[in-house]
Design an enzyme around this catalytic site. Structure first.
Site, PDB file in Angstrom:
ATOM      1  N   THR C  57      49.257  50.557  38.574  1.00  0.00           N
ATOM      2  CA  THR C  57      48.681  50.137  37.297  1.00  0.00           C
ATOM      3  C   THR C  57      47.907  48.859  37.551  1.00  0.00           C
ATOM      4  OG1 THR C  57      49.072  49.606  34.980  1.00  0.00           O
ATOM      5  CG2 THR C  57      50.823  48.972  36.523  1.00  0.00           C
ATOM      6  N   GLU C  58      46.687  48.785  37.021  1.00  0.00           N
ATOM      7  CA  GLU C  58      45.754  47.745  37.468  1.00  0.00           C
ATOM      8  C   GLU C  58      46.163  46.354  37.022  1.00  0.00           C
ATOM      9  OE1 GLU C  58      44.882  50.493  35.712  1.00  0.00           O
ATOM     10  OE2 GLU C  58      43.168  50.087  34.396  1.00  0.00           O
ATOM     11  N   ASN C  59      47.114  46.264  36.101  1.00  0.00           N
ATOM     12  CA  ASN C  59      47.600  44.936  35.735  1.00  0.00           C
ATOM     13  C   ASN C  59      48.651  44.421  36.721  1.00  0.00           C
ATOM     14  OD1 ASN C  59      48.942  47.145  34.421  1.00  0.00           O
ATOM     15  ND2 ASN C  59      50.150  45.681  33.263  1.00  0.00           N
ATOM     16  N   SER C  99      45.209  43.303  42.792  1.00  0.00           N
ATOM     17  CA  SER C  99      45.336  44.644  42.240  1.00  0.00           C
ATOM     18  C   SER C  99      43.994  45.367  42.217  1.00  0.00           C
ATOM     19  CB  SER C  99      45.904  44.565  40.822  1.00  0.00           C
ATOM     20  OG  SER C  99      46.125  45.862  40.309  1.00  0.00           O
TER      21      SER C  99
END
Lengths: 225, 227, 225, 227
Positions: C57-59, C99
């Site tokens: 997840t990009e966070n 990320s």
């Protein structure tokens, strides 16, 4: 030039350790500092606990302590000179890109480097003699020179042949342009930068005597410089 | 796909002639000595090697250079008191050298892993290491355009790996490991210890397993010979 | 075009869950996958333990688990859609630049995104209608579209007005150029790329019937595509 | 110089009109709610704010925007179901928006902290967000030139700080914190806990204290109101 006399703070030229002590004294409390390799690392011997200086080593550490002795020696804990060191409370480790980002992003207050030559405007030459056949090696010198807020140089004023290392314009290949702000030598402390060179103090010589050794016009720095 | 292998020879078996190989370590800290020895044994040649230095003494990378297996070195500090094999090859014109300021080396490796096509940096501006490179003035500062350094293979050393290939390092032995792992198509890691998946705190993983392909365990202590 | 009949793998169009199941089945074992936000996140419901898929997840996380329930809910552990999720063994956390470096550096095998339109060569439009007065918002869509090795799109084939979202050339503002490799819709799976569009399978229609809905020439994909 | 202060109002007291302020957080995770409230109270205006979003509901950043204190937003995702204050200002032409793909936002913030003058990235190439920007083809891929985002101040949230200002975060609340801390001239951090120097494992420090200027403790639990 009566001001010259007042510049003298020592009756004799400074030795390497006295010079290191002087640099250490000039580092503001709470600073983050990189001492490069070789002679400048002597400065760490004279930093006081009250100064609360944090040392950076570009191979990935903040909070470096003194050189490791005996059982403290750990092959995984070395400084940029590949000498075993110790870790102080509050230290941190990071990888090489993060470490150089710290330097290159302007976060270090001071780095202290050796030099072959420094020009009046703060150009630095310290990585390569330019001699034919010499194998060049640069390491982190260019990153330190361009990254730290203040770049201090520690060197003898003269080469073995008696030539001044403070020059109008560097003849050795440059490490960085206009990056040096102070030069600590055995005979004087110089301030360098866009306005040219000035002398903060002399050791064992007057400004006039110093001028005879250095091929660029010298003037006394304003008080507090 | 992550694989755990039993020997360093197996770990490096896929390295082809002509590869660009990144080798971790700064001084002896973080140097994957056993993997370098295996690279020597596997016979791959015509290599471009990326390392901070260019070999020391008569071992590891220095031996690879001595044997003529390295076509080109990309490094920041080739010249050392005991870099005689590199020195000889260089003076004989038998090895190519791309000399890179250490911070550019690190940032260019990072750029490769991060998908950056190139970047401007003040480091090296106005010096001979910027000759022939694109420059521009940004916010009043001269800057030099630098490009990513990609690799076919990275050989690195970490302290521990878990079953997912997540890595943690030890002290200043971390150095180039994490960025090389991300910059290479194939990352081969020697670790002192393999722990069960879940045994590493997710907050403290330094290299996520996505960057790791092959893991071989070299028990601590056995690696000290070269230190 | 007798080949068309053999393409049909379902007698009826697929619902969202069936489509998610199909995408899940097509993900190779051991893959690292980002499921974006919204409809594609349904795919996670159909991934099997045997597949050993790692979700990004990009966070700032790898090893994301299912949506958090009840006591599992932790405000510090959310996905890119800001929905509370869980952590699987072997997870790791990292900051936003690390990320996105992971995504942009080409390390993710697959990302699955929604779309307004996909062109025959894989151009993607999924972030902005371009309507006058619309407030644009892009999030991580452009990074995912250009960064992942394979970009899968999940969408209905037709808009509410009955227009095909597979188009010769996108009329909505682009998210990325030539980035989509597969499009999963309720009526067919399309392969897109430099050689143009082809159809891997149809659901509840023949290739001929599909062709009537889509304004670009369709052909059957080679087997194994 | 690192200082520990007793209140959020003291922490933000030095923020001047016209400042560029980075605010950490992604969704509610990592949002420094108390520091944002203090920024509201301190009266600073004409701000450029860097955040992933542009405020939600009737609190925090949304209130700053409502009150006309934000001249410009730099963000990736302003439009949300509850971004009504931003939406109204934007439609009225009373706020400037620089819309940035989230990865470019992160990389540009990182570039500022790392001293990078600019970089090329494939993200956004061929899209309207690249209009007017320099582009070039690198290794066959279209790429867009992006510049660093610097800030006067960063307001971030971490889990723990030690006496040297070293920080660790918690789970996905880490997000923008570390890169914003490095990109801002002045970094102000709210933490749940302050631990003695030496209590954090040096291997696990995420933000070294060099990037931190001011620390204020907000005990965990008191910050939940906004979640």
């Amino acid at each position: 030039m009566s001001i010259a006399t007042s510049l003298q703070t020592s009756a004799t030229p400074l030795g390497r350790d006295d010079l290191a002590r002087l640099v250490a004294r000039d580092i503001a409390p709470g600073s983050f500092v990189n001492l490069g390799i070789g002679q400048p690392t002597l400065v760490s011997n004279y930093l006081t606990a009250e100064q609360d200086i944090t040392l950076h080593t570009e191979n990935g550490m903040l909070g470096m302590g003194p050189e490791a002795q005996g059982d403290e020696i750990d092959g995984d804990l070395i400084n940029a000179g590949k000498i075993p060191v110790t870790e102080l409370p509050g230290a941190s480790y990071f990888h090489h890109a993060d470490s150089f980002a710290m330097m290159r992003g302007g976060h270090l207050d001071i780095c202290v480097l050796g030099a072959f030559q420094v020009s009046v405007t703060g150009d630095l030459a310290n990585w390569h003699t330019g001699a034919p056949g010499a194998i060049p090696a640069v390491g982190g010198a260019m990153d330190l020179a361009t990254g730290a807020k203040d770049v201090f140089v520690m060197m003898t004023l003269l080469t073995r042949e008696g030539a001044s290392k403070i020059v109008d314009s560097c003849t050795y290949p440059l490490t960085g342009v206009g990056c040096v702000t102070r030069v600590y030598t055995d005979k004087a402390v110089f301030l360098t930068g866009p306005e040219g060179v000035s002398v903060r103090e002399t050791f064992g010589c007057t400004l006039e005597e110093l001028q005879e050794l250095v091929p660029v016009p010298l003037k006394a720095a304003p008080a507090g410089g | 796909m992550l694989t755990f292998v039993d020997s360093v020879n197996e770990a490096v078996a896929g390295i082809k002639d002509g590869s660009t190989v990144m080798i971790g370590g700064f001084g002896n800290a973080g140097q994957p000595f056993e993997l370098i020895d295996a690279l020597m044994d596997c016979g791959a040649t015509d290599l471009t090697v990326v390392n901070n230095n260019a070999g020391q003494g008569d071992q590891g990378l220095a031996l690879l250079i001595k044997e003529g297996r390295v076509r080109k070195m990309i490094c920041s500090f080739p010249r050392q008191s005991d870099s005689w094999h590199f020195d000889a090859k260089y003076k004989a014109g038998e090895i190519e050298l791309e000399l890179v300021p250490q911070g550019n080396l690190a940032e260019r490796i990072r750029a490769a892993g991060a998908g950056i096509g190139g970047f401007f940096t003040p480091t090296g501006y106005g010096t001979m290491l910027a000759e022939g490179k694109e420059t521009r003035i940004i916010d009043g500062r001269g800057q030099v355009f630098e490009t990513p350094i990609h690799a076919d293979v990275a050989l690195i050393k970490a302290l521990k790996a878990d079953g997912k290939g997540n890595l943690v390092y030890r002290k200043t032995a971390r150095n180039f490991g994490p960025i090389m792992a991300a910059a290479a198509k194939q990352t081969i890691v020697q670790v002192s210890e393999i722990v069960p998946t879940g045994a590493l705190d997710p907050e403290t993983v330094v290299t996520p397993g996505i960057y790791v392909n092959t893991i071989v365990r070299i028990p601590a202590g056995t690696t000290e010979k070269a230190a």
